[in-house]
Design an enzyme around this catalytic site. Structure first.
Site, PDB file in Angstrom:
ATOM      1  N   LYS A 269       0.850  -1.197   0.000  1.00  0.00           N
ATOM      2  CA  LYS A 269       0.000   0.000   0.000  1.00  0.00           C
ATOM      3  C   LYS A 269       0.886   1.248   0.000  1.00  0.00           C
ATOM      4  O   LYS A 269       1.943   1.260   0.629  1.00  0.00           O
ATOM      5  CB  LYS A 269      -0.882   0.021   1.257  1.00  0.00           C
ATOM      6  CG  LYS A 269      -2.058  -0.933   1.217  1.00  0.00           C
ATOM      7  CD  LYS A 269      -2.888  -0.806   2.492  1.00  0.00           C
ATOM      8  CE  LYS A 269      -4.018  -1.825   2.539  1.00  0.00           C
ATOM      9  NZ  LYS A 269      -5.076  -1.565   1.553  1.00  0.00           N
ATOM     10  N   ARG A 343     -10.461 -11.444   1.920  1.00  0.00           N
ATOM     11  CA  ARG A 343     -11.365 -12.467   1.378  1.00  0.00           C
ATOM     12  C   ARG A 343     -10.717 -13.845   1.408  1.00  0.00           C
ATOM     13  O   ARG A 343     -11.410 -14.856   1.493  1.00  0.00           O
ATOM     14  CB  ARG A 343     -11.786 -12.066  -0.042  1.00  0.00           C
ATOM     15  CG  ARG A 343     -10.648 -11.929  -1.005  1.00  0.00           C
ATOM     16  CD  ARG A 343     -11.046 -11.167  -2.276  1.00  0.00           C
ATOM     17  NE  ARG A 343     -11.100  -9.718  -2.048  1.00  0.00           N
ATOM     18  CZ  ARG A 343     -11.447  -8.831  -2.973  1.00  0.00           C
ATOM     19  NH1 ARG A 343     -11.804  -9.219  -4.179  1.00  0.00           N
ATOM     20  NH2 ARG A 343     -11.445  -7.545  -2.684  1.00  0.00           N
TER      21      ARG A 343
HETATM   22  N1  BES Z   1      -8.040  -3.745   4.303  1.00  0.00           N
HETATM   23  C1  BES Z   1      -8.295  -3.320   2.982  1.00  0.00           C
HETATM   24  C2  BES Z   1      -9.604  -2.562   2.818  1.00  0.00           C
HETATM   25  C3  BES Z   1      -9.726  -1.248   3.524  1.00  0.00           C
HETATM   26  C4  BES Z   1      -9.525  -0.061   2.848  1.00  0.00           C
HETATM   27  C5  BES Z   1     -10.093  -1.183   4.851  1.00  0.00           C
HETATM   28  C6  BES Z   1      -9.670   1.144   3.488  1.00  0.00           C
HETATM   29  C7  BES Z   1     -10.247   0.029   5.499  1.00  0.00           C
HETATM   30  C8  BES Z   1     -10.042   1.194   4.810  1.00  0.00           C
HETATM   31  C9  BES Z   1      -8.351  -4.528   2.036  1.00  0.00           C
HETATM   32  O1  BES Z   1      -7.596  -5.619   2.408  1.00  0.00           O
HETATM   33  C10 BES Z   1      -7.839  -4.053   0.713  1.00  0.00           C
HETATM   34  O2  BES Z   1      -6.718  -3.656   0.651  1.00  0.00           O
HETATM   35  N2  BES Z   1      -8.698  -4.088  -0.298  1.00  0.00           N
HETATM   36  C11 BES Z   1      -8.355  -3.641  -1.591  1.00  0.00           C
HETATM   37  C12 BES Z   1      -8.903  -4.637  -2.585  1.00  0.00           C
HETATM   38  C13 BES Z   1      -8.353  -4.485  -3.964  1.00  0.00           C
HETATM   39  C14 BES Z   1      -6.895  -4.857  -4.015  1.00  0.00           C
HETATM   40  C15 BES Z   1      -9.158  -5.378  -4.884  1.00  0.00           C
HETATM   41  C16 BES Z   1      -8.961  -2.259  -1.802  1.00  0.00           C
HETATM   42  O3  BES Z   1     -10.035  -1.998  -1.276  1.00  0.00           O
HETATM   43  O4  BES Z   1      -8.331  -1.448  -2.446  1.00  0.00           O
HETATM   44 ZN    ZN Z   2      -5.568  -5.484   1.741  1.00  0.00          ZN
END
Ligand code: BES
Ligand code: ZN
Ligand code: ZN
Length: 491
Positions: A269, A343
């Site tokens: 990230k 997931r």
């Molecule tokens: N933990 C994150 C989602 C999240 C985002 C939680 C902001 C709280 C605040 C999750 O694991 C994630 O990174 N999801 C990605 C999915 C994508 C790679 C398909 C996302 O939401 O960008």
């Molecule tokens: Zn994630």
């Protein structure tokens, strides 16, 4: 700490009295309260509008040291949430002033749309939750929670609603536990440590606790969950908590995403997205907090909490984009993105829970997608279910508790977006839009015929700023919601 009490305000000594005041009608029956409201409204700066506040010191004819009047707006607009916010504000005001307790005047039920049980409950919740302070990491504790929160009632009400104090305290304590776990930094809650923390709290609550380690997970072939955990030196744990009363006819399984830090993995990230990712175990925290409350509420239904705990880290042992893994259910998944890890841990935990417990209802809570926050903002959770009755019950529990939920669809044709050339599924969508939906559809492939709902709490699990009855940080979102829902599902 919480108490319902019948007090004669004309004669009793009261250190601090907090009074909700409407701008239009009078919502109090008590003569002393009526004259306090009249005295306040005689001042130019106080009209009872939402946000108004006035302190009267030693009001005439009473032994009250200070009466703090809080405007709560129009009587007809007064909802449970108005009262939660009022009580939270009153408690926070007293904490800031360095006081040790507060006595809260409660509106007459006849004057507003809420019955006595609902209005007492709302005020107790706001007061109790507003009294929570997280300062474990501060050498100097600047403020102290109140030692006593007293709600004024008639003697008859005190008798009729005696059970409320215990149930509200149980739910709020589960909620504040969840808040603390979410706000705790990731260096102090890596999977083995967090599992230990939950275990200790659950044992004290007399729940059945089981902590499974990496060896067990390998034996059982939790391939998706292990894949996410393999980049970290802190190994995964699967925690289960069970509450099984003898009279139970139904089983509810609650599953919570427990990523103790989500760096994104090899799909790291960027700055701006990574800083708050200690909150990515909020689903697990909500499930554990709910189980602690359930242990005290004692509903007539079997409730099981399942918490897969992992740390998602990039390293020489981490999963890579393009890797194909075999999940517990046997289906293979290509890793399109290592940041779509939630997931992966959920499908193994849910497929296992379905087999192990054969639940009548299964609900998972997860900070699953940024897309859900785009859709519904930071205060409303997304709900997905093919069981419309279950979805409706969750939305209704959200309204009752103000842990708001909004249903989003599970369209069959969008499953197309999860197809993969080499594996049974891809863990990300091939399209750009509807990320909260495709994530939920991915999960739906692993629950069989179970009546199941997924709640995406990525927005409301965390608060950047404090609000009336919640500090900044983890919000404990989901605990009050699930407790309310379990109460409903029992029937
Ligand atoms: N933990 C994150 C989602 C999240 C985002 C939680 C902001 C709280 C605040 C999750 O694991 C994630 O990174 N999801 C990605 C999915 C994508 C790679 C398909 C996302 O939401 O960008
Ligand atoms: Zn994630
Ligand atoms: Zn995540």
């Amino acid at each position: 700490m919480l108490e319902l009490k019948s007090v004669n305000l004309k004669r009793a000594k009261v250190e601090t009295l907090a009074v909700p005041v409407c701008e239009d009608g009078d919502i109090h029956n008590d003569q002393t309260l009526k004259s306090l409201v009249a005295a306040a409204k005689a001042k130019a700066e106080f009209k009872g509008k939402a946000g108004d506040r006035l302190t009267l010191f030693q009001p005439e004819g009473t032994k009250i040291e200070r009466a703090v009047l809080f405007g709560v707006g129009k009587a007809e607009d007064l909802e449970a949430e108005t009262l939660r916010a009022f009580a939270g504000k009153a408690v926070k005001f007293c904490i800031k002033a360095g006081l040790a307790g507060v006595t809260i005047a409660t509106p007459a039920a006849a004057a507003i749309k809420l019955d006595a049980a609902l209005l007492f409950r709302a005020i107790m919740e706001g007061g109790c939750l507003g009294n929570h302070i997280f300062d474990r990491y501060k050498a100097k504790k600047e403020t102290k929670p109140l030692r006593k929160i007293v709600l004024l009632s008639t003697a008859a009400q005190k008798k009729a609603h005696a059970g409320l104090v215990g149930s509200v305290a149980a739910v709020c304590s589960g909620s504040t536990m969840a808040r603390e776990w979410v706000t705790t930094p990731s260096n102090d809650k890596r999977p083995p440590a967090f599992a230990g923390t939950i275990q200790k709290a659950a044992k004290a609550a007399k729940l059945k606790v089981t902590v499974r380690d990496e060896r067990w997970l390998k034996q059982q072939k939790f391939g998706a969950m292990l894949a996410v955990g393999q980049g970290s030196i802190a190994k995964p744990r699967l925690v289960t908590l069970e509450y099984a009363p003898r009279e139970a006819k139904k089983t509810v399984v609650l599953v919570g995403k427990g990523v103790t830090f989500d760096s994104g993995g090899i799909n790291l990230k960027p700055s701006g997205s990574i800083e708050t990712m200690k909150m990515d175990m909020s689903g697990a925290a909500a499930v554990a907090g709910t189980m602690l409350a359930v242990a005290r509420l004692k509903p007539a239904v079997k409730v099981v909490g399942v918490m897969p705990l992992v740390e998602n880290m990039p390293s020489g042992t981490a999963i890579r984009p393009g890797d194909i893994i075999r999940s517990y259910a046997g289906k293979t998944v290509e890793i399109g993105n290592t940041d779509a890890e939630g997931r992966l841990i959920l499908i193994d935990a849910m497929a296992w829970a379905v087999k192990q417990y054969k639940p009548d209802t299964m609900i998972d809570l997860a900070t699953l997608t940024g897309a859900c926050v785009v859709a519904l903002g930071e205060k409303i959770a997304g709900v997905f279910s093919k069981d419309q009755q279950l979805a409706d019950a969750i939305v209704a529990a959200g309204q009752a508790t103000h842990e708001r939920c909004w249903q989003l669809p599970l369209p069959e044709d969008y499953k197309e977006l999860l197809k993969n050339d080499f594996a049974d599924l891809n863990n990300i969508s091939s399209g750009r839009w509807g990320g909260a939906i495709t994530a939920a559809l991915f999960l739906s492939e692993f629950v069989g015929e179970t009546s199941w709902a997924h709640i995406d709490i990525a927005g409301p699990a965390w608060a950047k700023k404090a609000s009336h009855y919640c500090g900044a940080g983890g919000t404990g979102f989901g605990v009050r919601l699930l407790c309310e829902l379990i109460e409903e599902l029992r029937a």
